[in-house]
Enzyme design. Structure first.
Site, PDB file in Angstrom:
ATOM      1  N   ILE A  25       0.826  -1.205   0.000  1.00  0.00           N
ATOM      2  CA  ILE A  25       0.000   0.000   0.000  1.00  0.00           C
ATOM      3  C   ILE A  25       0.864   1.261   0.000  1.00  0.00           C
ATOM      4  O   ILE A  25       0.603   2.217  -0.732  1.00  0.00           O
ATOM      5  CB  ILE A  25      -0.947  -0.004   1.232  1.00  0.00           C
ATOM      6  CG1 ILE A  25      -1.959  -1.143   1.114  1.00  0.00           C
ATOM      7  CG2 ILE A  25      -1.655   1.346   1.379  1.00  0.00           C
ATOM      8  CD1 ILE A  25      -2.754  -1.410   2.397  1.00  0.00           C
ATOM      9  N   TYR A  33      -3.715  -7.149  16.980  1.00  0.00           N
ATOM     10  CA  TYR A  33      -3.786  -6.303  15.774  1.00  0.00           C
ATOM     11  C   TYR A  33      -5.077  -5.479  15.788  1.00  0.00           C
ATOM     12  O   TYR A  33      -5.061  -4.272  15.533  1.00  0.00           O
ATOM     13  CB  TYR A  33      -3.718  -7.207  14.540  1.00  0.00           C
ATOM     14  CG  TYR A  33      -3.733  -6.499  13.205  1.00  0.00           C
ATOM     15  CD1 TYR A  33      -2.664  -5.717  12.798  1.00  0.00           C
ATOM     16  CD2 TYR A  33      -4.816  -6.650  12.330  1.00  0.00           C
ATOM     17  CE1 TYR A  33      -2.664  -5.086  11.548  1.00  0.00           C
ATOM     18  CE2 TYR A  33      -4.824  -6.031  11.083  1.00  0.00           C
ATOM     19  CZ  TYR A  33      -3.752  -5.248  10.697  1.00  0.00           C
ATOM     20  OH  TYR A  33      -3.763  -4.625   9.472  1.00  0.00           O
ATOM     21  N   ASP A  49      13.238   2.915  11.501  1.00  0.00           N
ATOM     22  CA  ASP A  49      12.239   2.033  12.110  1.00  0.00           C
ATOM     23  C   ASP A  49      11.251   2.938  12.836  1.00  0.00           C
ATOM     24  O   ASP A  49      11.656   3.738  13.691  1.00  0.00           O
ATOM     25  CB  ASP A  49      12.950   1.087  13.085  1.00  0.00           C
ATOM     26  CG  ASP A  49      12.005   0.067  13.702  1.00  0.00           C
ATOM     27  OD1 ASP A  49      10.814   0.389  13.911  1.00  0.00           O
ATOM     28  OD2 ASP A  49      12.472  -1.054  13.997  1.00  0.00           O
TER      29      ASP A  49
HETATM   30  N1  LIG Z   1      -2.645  -5.962   3.363  1.00  0.00           N
HETATM   31  C1  LIG Z   1      -3.828  -5.870   3.907  1.00  0.00           C
HETATM   32  O1  LIG Z   1      -4.718  -6.680   3.633  1.00  0.00           O
HETATM   33  C2  LIG Z   1      -4.142  -4.756   4.868  1.00  0.00           C
HETATM   34  C3  LIG Z   1      -5.481  -4.619   5.280  1.00  0.00           C
HETATM   35  C4  LIG Z   1      -5.809  -3.600   6.160  1.00  0.00           C
HETATM   36  C5  LIG Z   1      -4.832  -2.756   6.633  1.00  0.00           C
HETATM   37  N2  LIG Z   1      -3.533  -2.924   6.234  1.00  0.00           N
HETATM   38  C6  LIG Z   1      -2.542  -2.013   6.789  1.00  0.00           C
HETATM   39  O2  LIG Z   1      -1.924  -1.313   5.745  1.00  0.00           O
HETATM   40  C7  LIG Z   1      -0.570  -1.019   6.087  1.00  0.00           C
HETATM   41  C8  LIG Z   1       0.356  -1.500   4.971  1.00  0.00           C
HETATM   42  O3  LIG Z   1       0.062  -2.862   4.728  1.00  0.00           O
HETATM   43  P1  LIG Z   1       0.701  -3.662   3.491  1.00  0.00           P
HETATM   44  O4  LIG Z   1      -0.247  -4.760   3.224  1.00  0.00           O
HETATM   45  O5  LIG Z   1       1.113  -2.750   2.416  1.00  0.00           O
HETATM   46  O6  LIG Z   1       1.968  -4.283   4.241  1.00  0.00           O
HETATM   47  P2  LIG Z   1       3.400  -4.769   3.684  1.00  0.00           P
HETATM   48  O7  LIG Z   1       3.262  -5.190   2.285  1.00  0.00           O
HETATM   49  O8  LIG Z   1       3.913  -5.761   4.674  1.00  0.00           O
HETATM   50  O9  LIG Z   1       4.257  -3.402   3.792  1.00  0.00           O
HETATM   51  C9  LIG Z   1       4.463  -2.857   5.070  1.00  0.00           C
HETATM   52  C10 LIG Z   1       5.324  -1.618   4.948  1.00  0.00           C
HETATM   53  O10 LIG Z   1       5.560  -1.114   6.276  1.00  0.00           O
HETATM   54  C11 LIG Z   1       6.969  -1.051   6.491  1.00  0.00           C
HETATM   55  N3  LIG Z   1       7.266  -1.324   7.891  1.00  0.00           N
HETATM   56  C12 LIG Z   1       6.892  -2.406   8.623  1.00  0.00           C
HETATM   57  N4  LIG Z   1       7.387  -2.297   9.862  1.00  0.00           N
HETATM   58  C13 LIG Z   1       8.081  -1.130   9.910  1.00  0.00           C
HETATM   59  C14 LIG Z   1       8.824  -0.483  10.917  1.00  0.00           C
HETATM   60  N5  LIG Z   1       8.962  -1.005  12.150  1.00  0.00           N
HETATM   61  N6  LIG Z   1       9.399   0.705  10.624  1.00  0.00           N
HETATM   62  C15 LIG Z   1       9.288   1.242   9.385  1.00  0.00           C
HETATM   63  N7  LIG Z   1       8.590   0.666   8.398  1.00  0.00           N
HETATM   64  C16 LIG Z   1       8.004  -0.511   8.657  1.00  0.00           C
HETATM   65  C17 LIG Z   1       7.560  -2.098   5.543  1.00  0.00           C
HETATM   66  O11 LIG Z   1       8.908  -1.812   5.212  1.00  0.00           O
HETATM   67  P3  LIG Z   1      10.175  -2.550   5.902  1.00  0.00           P
HETATM   68  O12 LIG Z   1       9.732  -3.924   6.287  1.00  0.00           O
HETATM   69  O13 LIG Z   1      11.229  -2.516   4.840  1.00  0.00           O
HETATM   70  O14 LIG Z   1      10.502  -1.704   7.078  1.00  0.00           O
HETATM   71  C18 LIG Z   1       6.663  -1.914   4.327  1.00  0.00           C
HETATM   72  O15 LIG Z   1       7.087  -0.809   3.571  1.00  0.00           O
HETATM   73  C19 LIG Z   1      -0.326  -1.660   7.445  1.00  0.00           C
HETATM   74  O16 LIG Z   1      -0.491  -0.702   8.459  1.00  0.00           O
HETATM   75  C20 LIG Z   1      -1.414  -2.715   7.534  1.00  0.00           C
HETATM   76  O17 LIG Z   1      -1.776  -2.991   8.870  1.00  0.00           O
HETATM   77  C21 LIG Z   1      -3.161  -3.898   5.363  1.00  0.00           C
END
Ligand SMILES: NC(=O)c1ccc[n+]([C@@H]2O[C@H](COP(=O)([O-])OP(=O)(O)OC[C@H]3O[C@@H](n4cnc5c(N)ncnc54)[C@H](OP(=O)(O)O)[C@@H]3O)[C@@H](O)[C@H]2O)c1
Length: 255
Positions: free
Chosen positions: A19, A153, A61
């Site tokens: 996202i 979560y 981070d």
């Molecule tokens: N995918 C879904 O179905 C979904 C649904 C509802 C809500 N969300 C929310 O949407 C957001 C993004 O989800 P996504 O699906 O795109 O996840 P993703 O593909 O796992 O990407 C997560 C992003 O957050 C970064 N991140 C994680 N931990 C971090 C930390 N401690 N410090 C800095 N950066 C960090 C990761 O980069 P690095 O690991 O390189 O740090 C990555 O850029 C999250 O908040 C998630 O809860 C997702």
């Protein structure tokens, strides 16, 4: 609805994939400058190389308060104060409540709730000082309803929606809007990991697990990252929308 003037200084936390990368691209396409934050500088550089406009890699981070301070200082030195903050960095964990450790609980609250609070607190003084700012938190449908096996979560996402609502109330007359976008299952690496976990636990194939998650949305498919990014763009453009949790979930939560 008026798109904000081009060239705004944006910070996308969690910009390296999924996202966050889609939001960074959408903001860049609208002519904004985008600072990309995540833990892996090399991946952020790759995202930045794919943007049509200026980008700045600020590896950090989000759970490290000193690293966040350093990232903001760097953006201010290079470009100026952050005008658009997108708190997207996050992760999930799955376990029954009786199997949820103190560490897992604390990790979810620190990453999904405390980190957005710290980012917001750091960004606000310059936004209120200039009389314009936009803050968007990527929450989840589980900010609006409970779901089994994801208590930590779910609690963190309910909490961050509370933070958004409180901030919007506090800032209503300041020119700063604060909103959440609440997606269902989005087609990202995070969902790929969920699919792998379901497949491993159930003994079913990953295609079957993916189809199960697709059916969780009434529209019968996963949400696209671009569809979440569209909702973020809407939050930037509409000054009368604040304190909302905008569902991008294919109709699973009706509110
Ligand atoms: N995918 C879904 O179905 C979904 C649904 C509802 C809500 N969300 C929310 O949407 C957001 C993004 O989800 P996504 O699906 O795109 O996840 P993703 O593909 O796992 O990407 C997560 C992003 O957050 C970064 N991140 C994680 N931990 C971090 C930390 N401690 N410090 C800095 N950066 C960090 C990761 O980069 P690095 O690991 O390189 O740090 C990555 O850029 C999250 O908040 C998630 O809860 C997702």
């Amino acid at each position: 609805m008026t798109a904000p003037e081009a060239g705004r200084i944006c910070l996308v936390a969690g910009a390296s994939r999924g996202i966050g990368a889609a939001v960074a691209l959408a903001l860049s396409r609208e002519g904004h400058r985008v600072a990309l934050l995540g833990r892996d500088g090399a991946t952020l550089d790759e995202v930045g190389a794919g943007l049509p406009g200026p980008s700045l890699t600020v590896p950090a981070d989000v759970t490290d308060a000193d690293a966040i301070e350093a990232a903001f200082s760097r953006i201010e030195r290079e470009w100026g104060p952050v005008e658009v903050l997108v708190c997207n960095a996050g992760a999930g964990t799955a376990a029954a409540i009786v199997d949820t450790s103190d560490d897992d609980w604390a990790r979810m609250l620190e990453l999904n709730l405390t980190a957005p609070f710290r980012l917001m607190r750091r960004a606000l003084p310059s936004m209120t000082g200039s009389g314009w700012g936009r803050i968007v938190v990527i929450a989840s449908v589980v900010a609006k309803r409970g779901e089994a096996q994801v208590a930590a979560y779910t609690a963190s996402k309910h909490g961050v929606l509370g933070l958004v609502r409180a901030a919007a109330a506090e800032l209503a007359r300041s020119g700063v809007t604060v909103n959440a976008v609440c997606p269902g299952y989005v087609d990202t690496p995070m969902t790929d990991a969920t699919i792998e976990a379901i497949a491993a636990r159930s003994g079913r194939g990953t295609d079957d697990a993916r189809a199960t998650l697709a059916r969780r949305q009434p529209i019968g498919r996963l949400i696209e990252p671009d569809e979440v990014a569209d909702a973020v763009r809407f939050c930037l453009a509409n000054a009368a929308v604040t304190g909302q949790g905008i569902n991008v979930d294919g109709g699973s939560v009706q509110s």
